[in-house]
Write a protein that holds these residues in place. Structure first.
Motif, PDB file in Angstrom:
ATOM      1  N   LYS A 136     -22.573  45.785   1.051  1.00 17.00           N
ATOM      2  CA  LYS A 136     -22.363  44.270   1.272  1.00 17.00           C
ATOM      3  C   LYS A 136     -22.335  43.543   2.632  1.00 17.00           C
ATOM      4  O   LYS A 136     -22.743  42.338   2.900  1.00 17.00           O
ATOM      5  CB  LYS A 136     -20.985  43.639   0.534  1.00 17.00           C
ATOM      6  CG  LYS A 136     -20.921  43.842  -0.875  1.00 17.00           C
ATOM      7  CD  LYS A 136     -21.953  42.978  -1.503  1.00 17.00           C
ATOM      8  CE  LYS A 136     -21.234  41.431  -1.509  1.00 17.00           C
ATOM      9  NZ  LYS A 136     -22.188  40.329  -2.089  1.00 17.00           N
ATOM     10  N   MET A 137     -22.022  44.384   3.392  1.00 15.16           N
ATOM     11  CA  MET A 137     -22.093  43.850   5.025  1.00 15.16           C
ATOM     12  C   MET A 137     -23.554  43.560   5.151  1.00 15.16           C
ATOM     13  O   MET A 137     -23.639  42.972   6.549  1.00 15.16           O
ATOM     14  CB  MET A 137     -21.652  45.092   5.940  1.00 15.16           C
ATOM     15  CG  MET A 137     -21.356  44.876   7.061  1.00 15.16           C
ATOM     16  SD  MET A 137     -20.565  46.160   8.273  1.00 15.16           S
ATOM     17  CE  MET A 137     -21.739  47.551   8.271  1.00 15.16           C
ATOM     18  N   SER A 138     -24.619  44.025   4.672  1.00 13.56           N
ATOM     19  CA  SER A 138     -25.931  43.678   5.017  1.00 13.56           C
ATOM     20  C   SER A 138     -26.017  42.122   5.019  1.00 13.56           C
ATOM     21  O   SER A 138     -26.965  41.590   5.573  1.00 13.56           O
ATOM     22  CB  SER A 138     -26.702  44.422   4.059  1.00 13.56           C
ATOM     23  OG  SER A 138     -26.840  44.068   2.719  1.00 13.56           O
ATOM     24  N   GLU A 139     -25.134  41.422   4.300  1.00 13.91           N
ATOM     25  CA  GLU A 139     -25.199  39.875   4.249  1.00 13.91           C
ATOM     26  C   GLU A 139     -24.930  39.517   5.642  1.00 13.91           C
ATOM     27  O   GLU A 139     -25.774  38.419   5.958  1.00 13.91           O
ATOM     28  CB  GLU A 139     -24.152  39.712   3.353  1.00 13.91           C
ATOM     29  CG  GLU A 139     -24.426  39.856   1.879  1.00 13.91           C
ATOM     30  CD  GLU A 139     -23.062  39.404   1.299  1.00 13.91           C
ATOM     31  OE1 GLU A 139     -22.266  38.662   1.729  1.00 13.91           O
ATOM     32  OE2 GLU A 139     -22.946  39.648   0.001  1.00 13.91           O
ATOM     33  N   PRO A 163     -36.812  47.084   5.691  1.00 17.85           N
ATOM     34  CA  PRO A 163     -36.644  46.331   4.168  1.00 17.85           C
ATOM     35  C   PRO A 163     -35.250  46.111   3.989  1.00 17.85           C
ATOM     36  O   PRO A 163     -34.439  46.783   4.312  1.00 17.85           O
ATOM     37  CB  PRO A 163     -37.308  47.431   3.320  1.00 17.85           C
ATOM     38  CG  PRO A 163     -38.067  48.328   4.101  1.00 17.85           C
ATOM     39  CD  PRO A 163     -37.493  48.437   5.294  1.00 17.85           C
ATOM     40  N   GLU A 164     -35.141  45.112   3.228  1.00 19.98           N
ATOM     41  CA  GLU A 164     -33.774  44.505   2.627  1.00 19.98           C
ATOM     42  C   GLU A 164     -32.861  45.596   2.191  1.00 19.98           C
ATOM     43  O   GLU A 164     -31.983  45.917   2.305  1.00 19.98           O
ATOM     44  CB  GLU A 164     -33.930  43.265   2.053  1.00 19.98           C
ATOM     45  CG  GLU A 164     -34.075  42.055   2.685  1.00 19.98           C
ATOM     46  CD  GLU A 164     -33.983  40.715   2.061  1.00 19.98           C
ATOM     47  OE1 GLU A 164     -33.289  40.871   0.962  1.00 19.98           O
ATOM     48  OE2 GLU A 164     -34.479  39.721   2.500  1.00 19.98           O
ATOM     49  N   PHE A 165     -33.704  46.287   0.999  1.00 18.63           N
ATOM     50  CA  PHE A 165     -33.106  47.245   0.336  1.00 18.63           C
ATOM     51  C   PHE A 165     -32.666  48.635   0.966  1.00 18.63           C
ATOM     52  O   PHE A 165     -31.567  49.029   0.695  1.00 18.63           O
ATOM     53  CB  PHE A 165     -34.078  47.762  -0.924  1.00 18.63           C
ATOM     54  CG  PHE A 165     -35.002  48.650  -0.509  1.00 18.63           C
ATOM     55  CD1 PHE A 165     -34.897  50.116  -0.672  1.00 18.63           C
ATOM     56  CD2 PHE A 165     -36.386  48.583  -0.036  1.00 18.63           C
ATOM     57  CE1 PHE A 165     -35.755  51.109  -0.163  1.00 18.63           C
ATOM     58  CE2 PHE A 165     -37.264  49.360   0.274  1.00 18.63           C
ATOM     59  CZ  PHE A 165     -37.010  50.636   0.064  1.00 18.63           C
ATOM     60  N   ILE A 166     -33.372  48.704   2.249  1.00 17.64           N
ATOM     61  CA  ILE A 166     -32.757  49.957   3.058  1.00 17.64           C
ATOM     62  C   ILE A 166     -31.273  49.634   3.659  1.00 17.64           C
ATOM     63  O   ILE A 166     -30.198  50.293   3.610  1.00 17.64           O
ATOM     64  CB  ILE A 166     -33.648  50.220   4.114  1.00 17.64           C
ATOM     65  CG1 ILE A 166     -35.083  50.840   3.481  1.00 17.64           C
ATOM     66  CG2 ILE A 166     -33.077  51.113   4.923  1.00 17.64           C
ATOM     67  CD1 ILE A 166     -34.843  52.222   2.858  1.00 17.64           C
ATOM     68  N   LEU A 167     -31.190  48.158   4.120  1.00 16.10           N
ATOM     69  CA  LEU A 167     -30.157  47.657   4.863  1.00 16.10           C
ATOM     70  C   LEU A 167     -29.129  47.594   3.591  1.00 16.10           C
ATOM     71  O   LEU A 167     -27.830  47.968   4.271  1.00 16.10           O
ATOM     72  CB  LEU A 167     -30.342  46.563   5.492  1.00 16.10           C
ATOM     73  CG  LEU A 167     -31.412  46.462   6.789  1.00 16.10           C
ATOM     74  CD1 LEU A 167     -31.872  45.224   7.043  1.00 16.10           C
ATOM     75  CD2 LEU A 167     -30.671  47.098   7.903  1.00 16.10           C
ATOM     76  N   THR A 181     -36.860  40.096   5.987  1.00 22.77           N
ATOM     77  CA  THR A 181     -37.813  39.093   6.250  1.00 22.77           C
ATOM     78  C   THR A 181     -37.912  38.455   7.283  1.00 22.77           C
ATOM     79  O   THR A 181     -39.159  38.168   7.927  1.00 22.77           O
ATOM     80  CB  THR A 181     -37.606  37.867   5.330  1.00 22.77           C
ATOM     81  OG1 THR A 181     -36.423  37.186   5.797  1.00 22.77           O
ATOM     82  CG2 THR A 181     -37.360  38.149   3.839  1.00 22.77           C
ATOM     83  N   GLY A 182     -37.116  38.608   8.398  1.00 26.22           N
ATOM     84  CA  GLY A 182     -36.912  37.914   9.779  1.00 26.22           C
ATOM     85  C   GLY A 182     -36.780  36.536   9.739  1.00 26.22           C
ATOM     86  O   GLY A 182     -36.649  35.850  10.883  1.00 26.22           O
ATOM     87  N   LYS A 183     -36.700  35.888   8.652  1.00 28.51           N
ATOM     88  CA  LYS A 183     -36.683  34.586   8.578  1.00 28.51           C
ATOM     89  C   LYS A 183     -35.174  33.944   8.624  1.00 28.51           C
ATOM     90  O   LYS A 183     -34.968  32.739   8.730  1.00 28.51           O
ATOM     91  CB  LYS A 183     -36.986  33.952   7.271  1.00 28.51           C
ATOM     92  CG  LYS A 183     -38.547  34.368   7.096  1.00 28.51           C
ATOM     93  CD  LYS A 183     -39.370  33.951   5.795  1.00 28.51           C
ATOM     94  CE  LYS A 183     -40.843  34.033   5.673  1.00 28.51           C
ATOM     95  NZ  LYS A 183     -41.283  33.592   4.367  1.00 28.51           N
ATOM     96  N   GLN A 184     -34.108  34.891   8.557  1.00 27.08           N
ATOM     97  CA  GLN A 184     -32.783  34.417   8.827  1.00 27.08           C
ATOM     98  C   GLN A 184     -32.511  33.874  10.214  1.00 27.08           C
ATOM     99  O   GLN A 184     -32.859  34.488  11.305  1.00 27.08           O
ATOM    100  CB  GLN A 184     -31.933  35.570   8.479  1.00 27.08           C
ATOM    101  CG  GLN A 184     -31.827  36.743   9.408  1.00 27.08           C
ATOM    102  CD  GLN A 184     -32.935  37.961   8.759  1.00 27.08           C
ATOM    103  OE1 GLN A 184     -34.006  37.590   8.247  1.00 27.08           O
ATOM    104  NE2 GLN A 184     -32.646  38.961   8.914  1.00 27.08           N
ATOM    105  N   TYR A 185     -31.784  32.834  10.358  1.00 32.08           N
ATOM    106  CA  TYR A 185     -31.613  32.034  11.412  1.00 32.08           C
ATOM    107  C   TYR A 185     -30.448  33.008  12.237  1.00 32.08           C
ATOM    108  O   TYR A 185     -29.497  33.446  11.546  1.00 32.08           O
ATOM    109  CB  TYR A 185     -31.189  30.664  11.335  1.00 32.08           C
ATOM    110  CG  TYR A 185     -32.294  29.661  10.899  1.00 32.08           C
ATOM    111  CD1 TYR A 185     -33.305  29.336  11.750  1.00 32.08           C
ATOM    112  CD2 TYR A 185     -32.404  29.371   9.483  1.00 32.08           C
ATOM    113  CE1 TYR A 185     -34.402  28.762  11.349  1.00 32.08           C
ATOM    114  CE2 TYR A 185     -33.637  28.573   9.059  1.00 32.08           C
ATOM    115  CZ  TYR A 185     -34.558  28.150  10.044  1.00 32.08           C
ATOM    116  OH  TYR A 185     -35.643  27.428   9.557  1.00 32.08           O
TER     117      TYR A 185
END
Length: 303
Positions: free
Chosen positions: A266-269, A256-260, A195-199
């Motif tokens: 889990k490292m995508s977190e 997209p998040e699902f690609i990452l 989303t790009g909204k993560q700080y």
């Protein structure tokens, strides 16, 4: 004689920069190394081997201060159970060795300073601004940082002032975080993640090194300190600024998040989530950030 600072992880990005800062300020520096390195006028090297639970005791006995930076990279490999164990033990095992040597020889230090990370607040995105009093999260990052800091806290009962530096993403020229992401942006393929909204809590390597310097010279410092600029930088904002510094506007679609999640598991977190942190506590010590504008900070690293 100059006071000696022993650095674990001293051959890494932060350690090498910090070595220069410490020597410029009149300290002698020792570094624990797995390989054979020749001593220089500025640095004395001692051997250690965590696979054998070995550390040259002279490194500890000759130290006035210890700065613990060692630890396997969080985003270097997928978070398998085996990898999680390596990440944790690479941070806690050195402290256990240091503790045992200090206790064995009844050795005192002027201070023990351990790295930590803002990951202690968890892989979540919210409007909260995390302070040092915010409770650790119950996810992998939060629990890892909590156990890391708990290990550091075992040094305090030996009568040694203990400081924990909760570090954000570190910006440096050609190193660290930017070494991984800048080449793609420079080639014109920068994009926003999820989303790009993560700080994106961040700090310039110069400021981080000065915080470590202050942590050993300021006898009033103890406990945990956030080492990240308090601002509203998000992944989206960072990506747009970095692309602009390379002379273009972002044109690729968001990843997209699902690609990452497929690629990173889990490292995508670690890249899809992020909270703001407060720098009020470190600033109350009198510390002043030289880089508190992300565009200026990034520009200085790209020159």
């Amino acid at each position: 004689m100059a006071k000696n600072v022993l650095i674990t992880g001293g051959t890494g990005f932060i350690g090498k920069y910090l070595t220069d800062v410490l020597t410029a300020n009149g300290f002698s520096v020792s570094v624990l190394s797995r390989g054979d390195r020749k001593n220089t006028d500025a640095v004395t090297y001692y051997k250690w081997d965590l696979t054998r639970n070995y550390m040259d005791e002279n490194a500890i006995l000759n130290a006035d201060y210890i700065i613990h930076l060692a630890g396997e990279g969080i985003v270097e490999k997928r978070w398998t159970e085996k990898r999680k164990k390596v990440i944790l033990e690479s941070r806690t095992q050195p402290i256990e060795l240091i503790h045992s040597i200090l206790e064995k020889h009844n050795k005192s230090l002027d201070a023990f300073v351990s790295a930590s990370a803002v990951g202690i607040y968890g892989a979540v995105t919210s409007q909260n601004i995390c302070t040092e009093e915010t409770q650790p999260a119950n996810d992998f990052l939060g629990l890892t940082c909590q156990q890391w800091e708990n290990s550091a806290d075992t040094i305090g009962p030996l009568g040694i002032r203990t400081v924990k530096i909760r570090t954000g993403i570190v910006f440096g020229k050609g190193e660290g975080f930017l070494k991984k992401v800048a080449p793609g942006f420079k080639a014109g393929f920068g994009s926003i993640l999820g989303t790009g909204k993560q700080y994106l809590p961040w700090i310039h390597i110069e400021d981080l090194s000065q915080i470590y310097l202050k942590s050993i010279t300021d006898a009033e410092m103890h406990g945990a300190y956030n080492a990240a600029v308090t601002d509203n930088t998000t992944n989206s904002g960072f990506s747009r600024i970095l692309a602009n510094l390379y002379g273009y506007n972002l044109w690729l679609p968001r990843v997209p998040e699902f690609i990452l999640k497929i690629v990173l598991g889990k490292m995508s977190e670690a890249v899809l989530k992020g909270q703001r942190v407060s720098s009020e506590k470190i600033e109350k010590t009198g510390f002043e950030f030289q880089y508190n504008d992300i565009e200026i900070a990034l520009s200085s690293c790209l020159k």
